[in-house]
Design an enzyme around this catalytic site. Structure first.
Site, PDB file in Angstrom:
ATOM      1  N   LYS A  13       0.818  -1.220   0.000  1.00  0.00           N
ATOM      2  CA  LYS A  13       0.000   0.000   0.000  1.00  0.00           C
ATOM      3  C   LYS A  13       0.852   1.271   0.000  1.00  0.00           C
ATOM      4  O   LYS A  13       0.606   2.179  -0.773  1.00  0.00           O
ATOM      5  CB  LYS A  13      -0.910   0.055   1.241  1.00  0.00           C
ATOM      6  CG  LYS A  13      -2.079  -0.900   1.225  1.00  0.00           C
ATOM      7  CD  LYS A  13      -3.097  -0.519   2.286  1.00  0.00           C
ATOM      8  CE  LYS A  13      -2.514  -0.458   3.682  1.00  0.00           C
ATOM      9  NZ  LYS A  13      -2.385  -1.683   4.415  1.00  0.00           N
ATOM     10  N   ARG A 127      11.561  -5.257   5.571  1.00  0.00           N
ATOM     11  CA  ARG A 127      11.289  -3.862   5.218  1.00  0.00           C
ATOM     12  C   ARG A 127      12.183  -2.912   6.029  1.00  0.00           C
ATOM     13  O   ARG A 127      12.347  -3.064   7.229  1.00  0.00           O
ATOM     14  CB  ARG A 127       9.811  -3.550   5.493  1.00  0.00           C
ATOM     15  CG  ARG A 127       9.462  -2.075   5.409  1.00  0.00           C
ATOM     16  CD  ARG A 127       8.024  -1.866   5.095  1.00  0.00           C
ATOM     17  NE  ARG A 127       7.143  -2.126   6.233  1.00  0.00           N
ATOM     18  CZ  ARG A 127       5.819  -1.977   6.164  1.00  0.00           C
ATOM     19  NH1 ARG A 127       5.254  -1.607   5.040  1.00  0.00           N
ATOM     20  NH2 ARG A 127       5.083  -2.223   7.216  1.00  0.00           N
ATOM     21  N   ARG A 160      10.657  -0.351  11.391  1.00  0.00           N
ATOM     22  CA  ARG A 160       9.525  -0.020  12.239  1.00  0.00           C
ATOM     23  C   ARG A 160       9.431  -0.998  13.394  1.00  0.00           C
ATOM     24  O   ARG A 160       9.653  -2.190  13.219  1.00  0.00           O
ATOM     25  CB  ARG A 160       8.231  -0.098  11.408  1.00  0.00           C
ATOM     26  CG  ARG A 160       7.731   1.250  10.947  1.00  0.00           C
ATOM     27  CD  ARG A 160       6.649   1.119   9.922  1.00  0.00           C
ATOM     28  NE  ARG A 160       5.468   0.398  10.394  1.00  0.00           N
ATOM     29  CZ  ARG A 160       4.348   0.254   9.686  1.00  0.00           C
ATOM     30  NH1 ARG A 160       4.276   0.789   8.486  1.00  0.00           N
ATOM     31  NH2 ARG A 160       3.324  -0.408  10.161  1.00  0.00           N
TER      32      ARG A 160
HETATM   33  P1  ADP Z   1       0.410  -1.392   7.600  1.00  0.00           P
HETATM   34  O1  ADP Z   1       0.240  -0.757   6.278  1.00  0.00           O
HETATM   35  O2  ADP Z   1       1.713  -2.069   7.790  1.00  0.00           O
HETATM   36  O3  ADP Z   1      -0.779  -2.212   7.996  1.00  0.00           O
HETATM   37  P2  ADP Z   1      -0.072   1.217   8.794  1.00  0.00           P
HETATM   38  O4  ADP Z   1       1.122   2.077   8.680  1.00  0.00           O
HETATM   39  O5  ADP Z   1      -1.233   1.469   7.900  1.00  0.00           O
HETATM   40  O6  ADP Z   1       0.429  -0.269   8.722  1.00  0.00           O
HETATM   41  O7  ADP Z   1      -0.620   1.278  10.305  1.00  0.00           O
HETATM   42  C1  ADP Z   1       0.223   0.985  11.404  1.00  0.00           C
HETATM   43  C2  ADP Z   1      -0.601   0.825  12.672  1.00  0.00           C
HETATM   44  O8  ADP Z   1      -1.341   2.036  12.947  1.00  0.00           O
HETATM   45  C3  ADP Z   1      -1.694  -0.260  12.622  1.00  0.00           C
HETATM   46  O9  ADP Z   1      -1.175  -1.556  12.917  1.00  0.00           O
HETATM   47  C4  ADP Z   1      -2.654   0.255  13.706  1.00  0.00           C
HETATM   48  O10 ADP Z   1      -2.159  -0.015  14.991  1.00  0.00           O
HETATM   49  C5  ADP Z   1      -2.629   1.760  13.512  1.00  0.00           C
HETATM   50  N1  ADP Z   1      -3.679   2.199  12.560  1.00  0.00           N
HETATM   51  C6  ADP Z   1      -3.474   2.692  11.298  1.00  0.00           C
HETATM   52  N2  ADP Z   1      -4.646   2.971  10.680  1.00  0.00           N
HETATM   53  C7  ADP Z   1      -5.628   2.637  11.555  1.00  0.00           C
HETATM   54  C8  ADP Z   1      -7.049   2.651  11.512  1.00  0.00           C
HETATM   55  N3  ADP Z   1      -7.718   3.055  10.404  1.00  0.00           N
HETATM   56  N4  ADP Z   1      -7.739   2.245  12.610  1.00  0.00           N
HETATM   57  C9  ADP Z   1      -7.095   1.822  13.701  1.00  0.00           C
HETATM   58  N5  ADP Z   1      -5.765   1.758  13.818  1.00  0.00           N
HETATM   59  C10 ADP Z   1      -5.023   2.151  12.762  1.00  0.00           C
END
Ligand code: ADP
Ligand code: ZN
Length: 216
Positions: A13, A127, A160
């Site tokens: 993504k 990553r 991360r």
């Molecule tokens: P990835 O793309 O690796 O899944 P993100 O960078 O999108 O990770 O998100 C990292 C963390 O931030 C998630 O694991 C969650 O804890 C929190 N997070 C991100 N977006 C949301 C959301 N829409 N609702 C709840 N928690 C979120």
């Protein structure tokens, strides 16, 4: 263009989003990035989010939805947006519908990046991210020219904290249970575009651009 990017952690993504916002000139709204920024700046939001994120859990919906509403209300979103990592469950998707209605906006498409779950763990544990410019690397498939250093800006690369095998398992389980149902949700509303994201990042971006041609 008003878009949602959907997909498991490690589905690509972030990389696809970086390409798409450049191509379409729309703002990239990543809730994950917004939370990490808040943690770095030690804001109230950061304090709420830190422990949850480090353990692969979700930030509460009220907090996340409020944040997204504020962001979508800003002027630069008038020309469209790319939501990345939001919505992540049915409740957030319902709330997003309300927010968009209130702001007089309409979603064009939800892009689901489809990737074999076996690939995901490999992608995530390898990553590495630039500490300064957010460029993304993979120690197996996209190595930096110099170990531990960003090709683009020369800053050190970091991993991360939630990119470890244990936390990934939690993130994938929560993804299957809470986020995957959104595929059906958007399919029913005729908004879903499924993209094969098992090959290179470049390949994924090309497929998306091709699929979005009908909106230009
Ligand atoms: P990835 O793309 O690796 O899944 P993100 O960078 O999108 O990770 O998100 C990292 C963390 O931030 C998630 O694991 C969650 O804890 C929190 N997070 C991100 N977006 C949301 C959301 N829409 N609702 C709840 N928690 C979120
Ligand atoms: Zn960099």
């Amino acid at each position: 263009m008003h878009l949602i990017l959907l997909g498991a952690p490690g589905s690509g993504k972030g990389t696809a989003a970086a390409d798409l916002v450049k191509i379409y000139g729309i703002p990239h709204i990543s809730t994950g990035d917004m939370f990490r920024e808040a943690i770095k700046n030690q804001t109230e939001l950061g304090k709420i989010a830190k422990e949850l994120i480090d353990n692969g859990k979700f930030v509460p919906d009220e907090v996340t939805c409020g944040l997204v509403k504020d962001r979508l209300s800003q002027d630069d979103c008038k020309k469209g947006f790319l939501l990345d990592g939001f919505p992540r469950n049915i409740n957030q998707a319902d709330k997003l519908n309300d927010i968009l209605k209130e702001l007089g906006m309409k979603l064009d498409a939800t892009i689901d990046l489809d990737v074999d779950h076996k690939l995901i763990i490999q992608r995530i544990v390898n990553r590495r991210l630039c500490s300064k410019c957010d460029a993304s690397y993979n120690l197996v498939t996209k190595k930096p020219k110099k170990d531990g250093i960003c090709d683009v800006c020369g800053a050190p690369l970091i991993q991360r904290k939630d990119d470890n095998e244990e936390t990934i398992k939690t993130r994938l389980a929560i993804y299957s249970e809470q986020t995957e149902p959104l595929i059906e949700y958007y399919k029913k509303r005729n908004l879903l575009i499924t993209i094969d994201s098992n090959k290179s990042a470049e390949h994924t971006t090309n497929l998306i651009v091709e699929a979005l041609k009908k909106f230009n």
